[in-house]
Design a protein around this motif. Sequence first.
Motif, PDB file in Angstrom:
ATOM      1  N   UNK B 125       0.829  -1.214   0.000  1.00  0.00           N
ATOM      2  CA  UNK B 125       0.000   0.000   0.000  1.00  0.00           C
ATOM      3  C   UNK B 125       0.864   1.265   0.000  1.00  0.00           C
ATOM      4  N   UNK B 126       2.172   1.090  -0.197  1.00  0.00           N
ATOM      5  CA  UNK B 126       3.133   2.210  -0.222  1.00  0.00           C
ATOM      6  C   UNK B 126       3.177   2.942   1.118  1.00  0.00           C
ATOM      7  N   UNK B 127       2.852   2.235   2.192  1.00  0.00           N
ATOM      8  CA  UNK B 127       2.988   2.821   3.528  1.00  0.00           C
ATOM      9  C   UNK B 127       4.397   2.480   4.015  1.00  0.00           C
ATOM     10  N   UNK B 128       5.254   3.459   3.920  1.00  0.00           N
ATOM     11  CA  UNK B 128       6.666   3.183   4.176  1.00  0.00           C
ATOM     12  C   UNK B 128       7.111   3.559   5.595  1.00  0.00           C
ATOM     13  N   UNK B 129       6.262   4.303   6.289  1.00  0.00           N
ATOM     14  CA  UNK B 129       6.634   4.662   7.665  1.00  0.00           C
ATOM     15  C   UNK B 129       6.180   3.545   8.589  1.00  0.00           C
ATOM     16  N   UNK B 130       7.014   2.548   8.676  1.00  0.00           N
ATOM     17  CA  UNK B 130       6.667   1.369   9.468  1.00  0.00           C
ATOM     18  C   UNK B 130       7.722   1.177  10.546  1.00  0.00           C
ATOM     19  N   UNK B 131       7.257   0.942  11.751  1.00  0.00           N
ATOM     20  CA  UNK B 131       8.186   0.694  12.851  1.00  0.00           C
ATOM     21  C   UNK B 131       7.766  -0.571  13.583  1.00  0.00           C
ATOM     22  N   UNK B 132       8.688  -1.124  14.303  1.00  0.00           N
ATOM     23  CA  UNK B 132       8.389  -2.323  15.091  1.00  0.00           C
ATOM     24  C   UNK B 132       8.439  -1.991  16.571  1.00  0.00           C
ATOM     25  N   UNK B 133       7.506  -2.536  17.302  1.00  0.00           N
ATOM     26  CA  UNK B 133       7.529  -2.337  18.751  1.00  0.00           C
ATOM     27  C   UNK B 133       8.161  -3.579  19.377  1.00  0.00           C
ATOM     28  N   UNK B 134       9.349  -3.400  19.974  1.00  0.00           N
ATOM     29  CA  UNK B 134       9.974  -4.573  20.589  1.00  0.00           C
ATOM     30  C   UNK B 134       9.199  -5.023  21.831  1.00  0.00           C
TER      31      UNK B 134
END
Lengths: 124, 142
Positions: B125-134
């Motif tokens: 979906x071209x959503x590039x602001x992705x982060x992971x929550x450890x």
Amino acid sequence: MIDTIVILLIFYMTFSRFADAAKESKITLPQAKAGSTLDIRPGNVVVNLIEADTISLDKAEYKLTQLPGLLLKFKETVPKDQKVSVVLRADKSNVKYKDISDFMKMCAKAGIVDVTFATLEGGK
Amino acid sequence: MKLNRRHAKRGRVEIIPMIDTILILLIFYMSFSQFKVEERRIDANLPVYKTAAKAAVSEELEYTLHVKDRDNIIVNGGSSFDSISLRDAMLTLASVGQKVRIIIEAEPDTVYEDVIAALDACALAQLTKVAFRPLAEAPAKP
């Protein structure tokens, strides 16, 4: 017959290749539809996460806790103006989210926040 | 006196040993070579939980994807999606035109493949602001 064999030999010698030194062959990558072609650039370090607590870099196996030290050593070899990022190759079923979480924490310890996930083309 | 003339031996390519060598080389290459499998990349930032908290006060929409498995991805603690319907939901979200930040979290035992399925839906979906929550550290035993 000789001609055929020679042609086959030339074909195999030309179009085949052996495993990359940095890539761990034991790993089965997950499939994804998105993403661009993975090219390893200067400043990229390939980390293979084989299973919980076991990583490999350049065919040498280490414990996950050793990763920050290895990344810091790698950062010293890279020019200051160059962005350092980690390319993670993890096994699709042996690796769990807790391992990924630990991996992220280790990268953060080394001050690296750019991570690229290696995948194979495909998926549902 | 009669002199024996030496006849120079003509050079000759030995065909049979050559065929043997070529066959052995061919078997070697056929057995131990592999063809190039193109690997792909999906980029993400790690671990930016603090940054994400800052983003919440800005104009960015923040969505949390909690991955239990490939068929059970919970969005913002509400609706559950599978990886295919999540893709459609993310495409709809991207079409709104507002900046969106995605935070992916999962159960400790969620397999990596399922986490990547959620990441793939965002990337498509071209959503590039992705982060992971450890995961939070387990409390130390007394």
